[in-house]
Write an enzyme that holds these catalytic residues in place. Structure first.
Site, PDB file in Angstrom:
ATOM      1  N   ARG A   1     -13.027  -0.265   0.188  1.00 19.20           N
ATOM      2  CA  ARG A   1     -11.636   0.096   0.510  1.00 19.20           C
ATOM      3  C   ARG A   1     -11.494   0.300   2.024  1.00 19.20           C
ATOM      4  O   ARG A   1     -10.516  -0.081   2.632  1.00 19.20           O
ATOM      5  CB  ARG A   1     -11.208   1.398  -0.188  1.00 19.20           C
ATOM      6  CG  ARG A   1     -11.302   1.445  -1.707  1.00 19.20           C
ATOM      7  CD  ARG A   1     -10.102   0.798  -2.355  1.00 19.20           C
ATOM      8  NE  ARG A   1     -10.183  -0.649  -2.276  1.00 19.20           N
ATOM      9  CZ  ARG A   1     -11.034  -1.399  -2.972  1.00 19.20           C
ATOM     10  NH1 ARG A   1     -11.901  -0.858  -3.795  1.00 19.20           N
ATOM     11  NH2 ARG A   1     -11.045  -2.704  -2.832  1.00 19.20           N
TER      12      ARG A   1
ATOM     13  N   GLN B   1       0.527  11.009   0.077  1.00 27.28           N
ATOM     14  CA  GLN B   1      -0.544  10.988  -0.928  1.00 27.28           C
ATOM     15  C   GLN B   1      -1.516   9.862  -0.603  1.00 27.28           C
ATOM     16  O   GLN B   1      -2.552   9.731  -1.252  1.00 27.28           O
ATOM     17  CB  GLN B   1       0.051  10.729  -2.318  1.00 27.28           C
ATOM     18  CG  GLN B   1       1.028  11.793  -2.758  1.00 27.28           C
ATOM     19  CD  GLN B   1       1.790  11.363  -4.010  1.00 27.28           C
ATOM     20  OE1 GLN B   1       1.358  11.565  -5.121  1.00 27.28           O
ATOM     21  NE2 GLN B   1       2.932  10.731  -3.817  1.00 27.28           N
TER      22      GLN B   1
ATOM     23  N   ILE C   1      -4.340   7.572   1.189  1.00 24.03           N
ATOM     24  CA  ILE C   1      -5.570   7.832   1.931  1.00 24.03           C
ATOM     25  C   ILE C   1      -5.737   6.827   3.068  1.00 24.03           C
ATOM     26  O   ILE C   1      -6.659   6.928   3.858  1.00 24.03           O
ATOM     27  CB  ILE C   1      -6.801   7.807   0.990  1.00 24.03           C
ATOM     28  CG1 ILE C   1      -6.924   6.458   0.272  1.00 24.03           C
ATOM     29  CG2 ILE C   1      -6.688   8.944  -0.034  1.00 24.03           C
ATOM     30  CD1 ILE C   1      -8.223   6.310  -0.534  1.00 24.03           C
ATOM     31  N   ASP C   2      -4.821   5.855   3.163  1.00 16.44           N
ATOM     32  CA  ASP C   2      -4.888   4.921   4.287  1.00 16.44           C
ATOM     33  C   ASP C   2      -4.388   5.606   5.557  1.00 16.44           C
ATOM     34  O   ASP C   2      -3.857   6.711   5.514  1.00 16.44           O
ATOM     35  CB  ASP C   2      -4.084   3.641   3.976  1.00 16.44           C
ATOM     36  CG  ASP C   2      -2.584   3.891   3.860  1.00 16.44           C
ATOM     37  OD1 ASP C   2      -1.993   4.462   4.798  1.00 16.44           O
ATOM     38  OD2 ASP C   2      -1.988   3.506   2.832  1.00 16.44           O
TER      39      ASP C   2
ATOM     40  N   HIS D   1      -3.999  14.059  -0.093  1.00 18.63           N
ATOM     41  CA  HIS D   1      -5.074  13.547  -0.953  1.00 18.63           C
ATOM     42  C   HIS D   1      -6.287  13.061  -0.159  1.00 18.63           C
ATOM     43  O   HIS D   1      -7.111  12.314  -0.681  1.00 18.63           O
ATOM     44  CB  HIS D   1      -4.549  12.434  -1.869  1.00 18.63           C
ATOM     45  CG  HIS D   1      -3.637  12.934  -2.954  1.00 18.63           C
ATOM     46  ND1 HIS D   1      -2.864  12.110  -3.738  1.00 18.63           N
ATOM     47  CD2 HIS D   1      -3.383  14.200  -3.395  1.00 18.63           C
ATOM     48  CE1 HIS D   1      -2.162  12.846  -4.604  1.00 18.63           C
ATOM     49  NE2 HIS D   1      -2.450  14.106  -4.407  1.00 18.63           N
TER      50      HIS D   1
ATOM     51  N   CYS E   1     -25.581  13.315   8.009  1.00 14.61           N
ATOM     52  CA  CYS E   1     -24.318  13.893   8.482  1.00 14.61           C
ATOM     53  C   CYS E   1     -24.351  13.946  10.011  1.00 14.61           C
ATOM     54  O   CYS E   1     -25.335  14.399  10.592  1.00 14.61           O
ATOM     55  CB  CYS E   1     -24.183  15.305   7.900  1.00 14.61           C
ATOM     56  SG  CYS E   1     -22.928  16.298   8.717  1.00 14.61           S
TER      57      CYS E   1
ATOM     58  N   GLY F   1       8.192   5.506  -2.469  1.00 14.73           N
ATOM     59  CA  GLY F   1       7.076   4.719  -3.000  1.00 14.73           C
ATOM     60  C   GLY F   1       6.072   5.507  -3.809  1.00 14.73           C
ATOM     61  O   GLY F   1       4.872   5.262  -3.725  1.00 14.73           O
TER      62      GLY F   1
ATOM     63  N   LEU G   1      10.850   1.219  -5.521  1.00  9.42           N
ATOM     64  CA  LEU G   1      11.136  -0.100  -6.065  1.00  9.42           C
ATOM     65  C   LEU G   1      11.891  -0.005  -7.383  1.00  9.42           C
ATOM     66  O   LEU G   1      12.734  -0.837  -7.706  1.00  9.42           O
ATOM     67  CB  LEU G   1       9.803  -0.833  -6.273  1.00  9.42           C
ATOM     68  CG  LEU G   1       9.801  -2.334  -6.421  1.00  9.42           C
ATOM     69  CD1 LEU G   1      10.507  -3.004  -5.244  1.00  9.42           C
ATOM     70  CD2 LEU G   1       8.362  -2.847  -6.526  1.00  9.42           C
ATOM     71  N   GLU G   2      11.551   1.020  -8.154  1.00 10.12           N
ATOM     72  CA  GLU G   2      12.170   1.225  -9.479  1.00 10.12           C
ATOM     73  C   GLU G   2      12.327   2.729  -9.670  1.00 10.12           C
ATOM     74  O   GLU G   2      11.710   3.492  -8.935  1.00 10.12           O
ATOM     75  CB  GLU G   2      11.252   0.643 -10.560  1.00 10.12           C
ATOM     76  CG  GLU G   2       9.910   1.355 -10.564  1.00 10.12           C
ATOM     77  CD  GLU G   2       8.776   0.549 -11.173  1.00 10.12           C
ATOM     78  OE1 GLU G   2       9.007  -0.572 -11.631  1.00 10.12           O
ATOM     79  OE2 GLU G   2       7.666   1.080 -11.187  1.00 10.12           O
TER      80      GLU G   2
HETATM   81  N1  APR Z   1       8.461  -0.463  -2.030  1.00  7.99           N
HETATM   82  C1  APR Z   1       8.793   0.710  -2.626  1.00  7.99           C
HETATM   83  N2  APR Z   1       8.179   1.167  -3.736  1.00  7.99           N
HETATM   84  C2  APR Z   1       7.192   0.416  -4.253  1.00  7.99           C
HETATM   85  C3  APR Z   1       6.795  -0.814  -3.683  1.00  7.99           C
HETATM   86  C4  APR Z   1       7.480  -1.251  -2.517  1.00  7.99           C
HETATM   87  N3  APR Z   1       7.180  -2.392  -1.905  1.00  7.99           N
HETATM   88  N4  APR Z   1       5.790  -1.343  -4.442  1.00  7.99           N
HETATM   89  C5  APR Z   1       5.569  -0.465  -5.424  1.00  7.99           C
HETATM   90  N5  APR Z   1       6.416   0.587  -5.341  1.00  7.99           N
HETATM   91  C6  APR Z   1       6.506   1.782  -6.196  1.00  7.99           C
HETATM   92  C7  APR Z   1       6.142   1.520  -7.640  1.00  7.99           C
HETATM   93  O1  APR Z   1       7.304   1.114  -8.347  1.00  7.99           O
HETATM   94  C8  APR Z   1       5.631   2.882  -8.073  1.00  7.99           C
HETATM   95  O2  APR Z   1       6.662   3.693  -8.586  1.00  7.99           O
HETATM   96  O3  APR Z   1       5.563   2.700  -5.719  1.00  7.99           O
HETATM   97  C9  APR Z   1       5.085   3.514  -6.792  1.00  7.99           C
HETATM   98  C10 APR Z   1       3.579   3.572  -6.696  1.00  7.99           C
HETATM   99  O4  APR Z   1       3.102   4.398  -7.705  1.00  7.99           O
HETATM  100  P1  APR Z   1       1.554   4.714  -7.899  1.00  7.99           P
HETATM  101  O5  APR Z   1       0.765   3.458  -7.876  1.00  7.99           O
HETATM  102  O6  APR Z   1       1.447   5.578  -9.094  1.00  7.99           O
HETATM  103  O7  APR Z   1       1.148   5.521  -6.563  1.00  7.99           O
HETATM  104  P2  APR Z   1       1.345   7.042  -6.195  1.00  7.99           P
HETATM  105  O8  APR Z   1       2.596   7.592  -6.798  1.00  7.99           O
HETATM  106  O9  APR Z   1       1.179   7.143  -4.734  1.00  7.99           O
HETATM  107  O10 APR Z   1       0.086   7.705  -6.891  1.00  7.99           O
HETATM  108  C11 APR Z   1      -0.135   9.072  -6.731  1.00  7.99           C
HETATM  109  O11 APR Z   1      -2.222   8.964  -7.886  1.00  7.99           O
HETATM  110  O12 APR Z   1      -4.289   7.954  -8.323  1.00  7.99           O
HETATM  111  C12 APR Z   1      -3.607   8.939  -7.643  1.00  7.99           C
HETATM  112  O13 APR Z   1      -4.389  10.110  -5.793  1.00  7.99           O
HETATM  113  C13 APR Z   1      -3.813   8.882  -6.171  1.00  7.99           C
HETATM  114  O14 APR Z   1      -2.283   9.442  -4.390  1.00  7.99           O
HETATM  115  C14 APR Z   1      -2.411   8.776  -5.635  1.00  7.99           C
HETATM  116  C15 APR Z   1      -1.582   9.413  -6.719  1.00  7.99           C
END
Ligand code: APR
Length: 233
Positions: free
Chosen positions: A56, A90, A92-93, A110, A137, A177, A204-205
């Protein structure tokens, strides 16, 4: 001018080429999340976990991964806005960091892919290269204590007191997002609203907690976020 708190999730980095967590297959880059993002998974197979985060990290540092228009728009908001802006991510990038934020204005709740934590001396050190159970370390010189500086499932997110302090004093809360599946972040909208903040979702949704927001903008972050920032400024 009031204070703005912005929560970001994987969706803001999707258009930079970093995959979100909850894609339709339920896997994170071909792995079950509990294998690579939990203390149990790390105990069971540390080599797999080190390898996973090394890949990653290499991906994040490859030349094609860059902050996108949404990260840049938030940095612009922070620079140009008269009031206070705090970004809680949230992710990590380091794409918000690269887009440019004051250190106290960006909280990685996170953890961070480009850091390692030594379980022997508690030092958190920047790491842009691979590391594993044999890597000494940089602070105490001992091998065997380094782990990715990532908050795994079942672990306490970072900066929680500071984040709730910001939420309780903000006038506007935006979530960008993020799917609203993972707490405590998914509950920030309720905390901000309880203190009278206006709340906005840019995703996005509709997320799992979309009904808690006053306002929603649906679409890709690189389109919705710059437009939203322009309107605020
Ligand atoms: N623009 C806007 N939203 C987007 C896009 C985009 N281009 N692409 C995807 N999405 C939305 C998706 O529709 C979804 O609702 O971003 C959301 C991403 O959701 P997750 O993958 O669940 O990510 P996240 O909410 O950040 O996850 C939270 O879960 O696994 C753990 O620790 C990890 O920080 C992470 C936490």
């Amino acid at each position: 001018m009031g204070k703005i708190v912005i929560l970001t999730g994987a969706g803001i980095s999707a258009e930079s080429g970093i995959r979100t967590f909850r894609a339709s297959d339920g896997l994170w880059e071909e792995h079950r999340i509990e294998d690579v993002a939990s203390p149990d998974g790390f105990r069971r197979d540390p080599d797999l976990v080190y390898r996973f985060y090394n890949l990653r990290r290499q991906q994040l540092l490859s030349p094609e991964i860059e902050p996108n228009a949404a990260h840049l728009a938030l940095a612009r908001l922070e620079r140009a806005y008269d009031g206070e802006v705090v970004v809680v991510t949230q992710n990590i990038d380091d794409l918000h960091d690269r887009a440019g934020h004051g250190e106290s204005r960006l909280l990685h709740m996170h953890g961070e892919l480009l850091k390692a934590r030594c379980l022997l001396c508690d030092t958190i050190a920047e790491f842009r290269t691979d590391f594993d159970g044999q890597t000494p370390c940089p602070a105490c010189g001992e091998a065997g204590g380094l782990r990715p500086h990532i908050v795994w499932f079942g672990e306490m997110p970072l900066y929680m007191d500071e984040i709730y302090h910001h939420l309780s004093g903000c006038d506007l809360f935006a979530a960008i997002g993020t799917s609203g599946n993972v707490y405590p972040a998914a509950g920030f909208v309720e905390a901000a609203a309880a203190h009278g903040a206006r709340t906005v979702e840019l995703n996005l949704e509709p997320s799992r907690v979309h009904s808690a927001f006053d306002e929603a903008h649906q679409g890709p972050a690189t389109e919705t976020v710059p437009r939203w920032v322009d309107a605020l400024l």
